[in-house]
Design a protein around this motif. Structure first.
Motif, short mmCIF file in Angstrom:
data_model
loop_
_atom_site.label_atom_id
_atom_site.label_comp_id
_atom_site.label_asym_id
_atom_site.label_seq_id
_atom_site.Cartn_x
_atom_site.Cartn_y
_atom_site.Cartn_z
N ALA A 45 0.83 -1.20 0.00
CA ALA A 45 0.00 0.00 0.00
C ALA A 45 0.87 1.25 0.00
O ALA A 45 0.57 2.23 -0.69
CB ALA A 45 -0.93 0.00 1.21
N ALA A 46 1.96 1.22 0.78
CA ALA A 46 2.86 2.38 0.81
C ALA A 46 3.49 2.62 -0.55
O ALA A 46 3.63 3.76 -1.00
CB ALA A 46 3.94 2.17 1.87
N VAL A 47 3.88 1.54 -1.22
CA VAL A 47 4.44 1.66 -2.57
C VAL A 47 3.41 2.30 -3.51
O VAL A 47 3.71 3.26 -4.23
CB VAL A 47 4.86 0.28 -3.12
CG1 VAL A 47 5.29 0.39 -4.58
CG2 VAL A 47 5.98 -0.32 -2.29
N ALA A 48 2.18 1.76 -3.49
CA ALA A 48 1.14 2.29 -4.36
C ALA A 48 0.85 3.76 -4.04
O ALA A 48 0.70 4.59 -4.94
CB ALA A 48 -0.13 1.45 -4.22
N GLY A 49 0.78 4.07 -2.75
CA GLY A 49 0.49 5.44 -2.35
C GLY A 49 1.54 6.42 -2.84
O GLY A 49 1.20 7.49 -3.37
N ILE A 50 2.81 6.06 -2.68
CA ILE A 50 3.90 6.93 -3.16
C ILE A 50 3.80 7.09 -4.67
O ILE A 50 3.98 8.19 -5.22
CB ILE A 50 5.27 6.36 -2.77
CG1 ILE A 50 5.47 6.44 -1.25
CG2 ILE A 50 6.40 7.09 -3.49
CD1 ILE A 50 5.49 7.84 -0.69
N GLY A 51 3.53 6.00 -5.38
CA GLY A 51 3.42 6.07 -6.83
C GLY A 51 2.30 6.98 -7.30
O GLY A 51 2.48 7.79 -8.22
N LEU A 52 1.15 6.89 -6.64
CA LEU A 52 0.01 7.70 -7.05
C LEU A 52 0.18 9.15 -6.64
O LEU A 52 -0.18 10.07 -7.40
CB LEU A 52 -1.27 7.11 -6.47
CG LEU A 52 -1.59 5.68 -6.92
CD1 LEU A 52 -2.90 5.20 -6.30
CD2 LEU A 52 -1.63 5.55 -8.43
N LEU A 53 0.73 9.40 -5.46
CA LEU A 53 1.01 10.77 -5.06
C LEU A 53 2.02 11.42 -6.01
O LEU A 53 1.87 12.58 -6.41
CB LEU A 53 1.56 10.80 -3.63
CG LEU A 53 0.56 10.54 -2.50
CD1 LEU A 53 1.30 10.43 -1.16
CD2 LEU A 53 -0.49 11.64 -2.43
N GLY A 54 3.06 10.67 -6.35
CA GLY A 54 4.07 11.19 -7.27
C GLY A 54 3.50 11.51 -8.63
O GLY A 54 3.88 12.51 -9.26
N THR A 55 2.57 10.67 -9.08
CA THR A 55 1.95 10.91 -10.39
C THR A 55 1.15 12.20 -10.39
O THR A 55 1.24 13.03 -11.31
CB THR A 55 1.05 9.73 -10.78
OG1 THR A 55 1.82 8.53 -10.82
CG2 THR A 55 0.41 9.95 -12.14
N VAL A 56 0.34 12.40 -9.34
CA VAL A 56 -0.45 13.63 -9.25
C VAL A 56 0.47 14.85 -9.19
O VAL A 56 0.24 15.86 -9.87
CB VAL A 56 -1.37 13.59 -8.02
CG1 VAL A 56 -2.06 14.95 -7.82
CG2 VAL A 56 -2.43 12.51 -8.18
N ARG A 57 1.52 14.76 -8.37
CA ARG A 57 2.43 15.90 -8.20
C ARG A 57 3.17 16.24 -9.48
O ARG A 57 3.28 17.41 -9.87
CB ARG A 57 3.43 15.58 -7.08
CG ARG A 57 4.61 16.55 -6.97
CD ARG A 57 4.16 17.95 -6.61
NE ARG A 57 5.28 18.89 -6.56
CZ ARG A 57 5.80 19.51 -7.59
NH1 ARG A 57 5.31 19.30 -8.82
NH2 ARG A 57 6.81 20.34 -7.45
N ALA A 58 3.68 15.22 -10.17
CA ALA A 58 4.54 15.47 -11.33
C ALA A 58 3.77 15.60 -12.64
O ALA A 58 4.18 16.37 -13.52
CB ALA A 58 5.58 14.35 -11.45
N LEU A 59 2.66 14.89 -12.77
CA LEU A 59 2.00 14.80 -14.07
C LEU A 59 0.56 15.27 -14.07
O LEU A 59 0.02 15.62 -15.12
CB LEU A 59 2.07 13.35 -14.59
CG LEU A 59 3.48 12.76 -14.71
CD1 LEU A 59 3.40 11.28 -15.05
CD2 LEU A 59 4.29 13.51 -15.75
N GLY A 60 -0.09 15.24 -12.93
CA GLY A 60 -1.48 15.68 -12.85
C GLY A 60 -2.46 14.53 -12.74
O GLY A 60 -2.20 13.40 -13.19
N HIS A 61 -3.61 14.83 -12.13
CA HIS A 61 -4.64 13.83 -11.90
C HIS A 61 -5.22 13.28 -13.21
O HIS A 61 -5.75 12.17 -13.24
CB HIS A 61 -5.75 14.46 -11.04
CG HIS A 61 -6.90 13.55 -10.74
ND1 HIS A 61 -8.12 13.66 -11.36
CD2 HIS A 61 -7.01 12.50 -9.89
CE1 HIS A 61 -8.94 12.74 -10.91
NE2 HIS A 61 -8.29 12.02 -10.02
#
Length: 206
Positions: A138-154
């Motif tokens: 879950a931590a891996v997935a959370g970091i990946g999804l947070l990073g995607t929103v931050r760097a690329l957008g929702h």
């Protein structure tokens, strides 16, 4: 680049590796029989879960030292899969960030700076020692999804474009033009269907 690095009794998740983490999160969601209607569950047993982790180079502390995932681990990962899907289907950035933060908080601790192989400081998020496999994942997935929103957008959270497919994914490609949850499967299936349709139309025109 390895997605996770073992360090003592915990695991370090490199924030700069968010794309690999986001791909793992997307692929986890798309192991579901909801998506794989024709082939069925892609994580039917602990061995399949172990193969999934190995395929994404996820060296989780819960399975360190040759330990195998348990039936309980598998059940918890199946539940996690639903949570990750829900985040990929959120309507707003705020919802996505809140959901991903909950996932990250299940096992992750405060960020730390560690030197990489080139002796440069990089942000990492450690996980708690002894955390269950599903919480580490879950931590891996959370970091990946947070990073995607931050760097690329929702807007990079997308449904699969293949007709009839219920897959979802985070598009972390450089071009941002990914269309399918499983390009090799859904893309090829659509190409075959289009080819057959063109042949049929050609036959009817004769």
């Amino acid at each position: 680049m390895n997605q996770l690095h073992e360090r003592g009794a915990d695991v370090q998740i490199p924030i700069t590796g968010y794309a690999a983490a986001a791909n793992a999160a997307s692929d986890l969601v798309n192991t579901s029989p909801t998506v794989r209607a024709t082939t069925g569950e892609a994580l039917p047993d602990p061995d399949a879960l172990a193969a999934f982790l190995a395929g994404h180079d996820l060296r989780l502390d819960a399975v360190a030292g040759g330990r195998s995932p348990s039936a309980e681990d598998l059940w918890e990962v199946h539940l996690l899969r639903r949570e990750v899907r829900g985040i990929l289907e959120t309507e707003t950035e705020e919802q996505a960030v809140a959901g991903a933060a909950v996932l990250t908080g299940r096992a992750a601790l405060r960020p730390v700076l560690l030197r990489d192989g080139d002796d440069r400081w990089q942000w990492h998020v450690p996980t708690a020692a002894g955390a269950p496999l599903a919480d580490e994942l879950a931590a891996v997935a959370g970091i990946g999804l947070l990073g995607t929103v931050r760097a690329l957008g929702h807007e990079r959270f997308r449904p699969c474009a293949a007709p009839g497919c219920r897959g979802v994914f985070a598009d972390v490609s450089r071009s941002g033009r990914r269309l399918y949850c499983m390009p090799d499967l859904c893309g090829n299936r659509l190409n075959v269907a289009n080819h057959r349709a063109r042949r049929q139309a050609g036959s009817e025109a004769r």
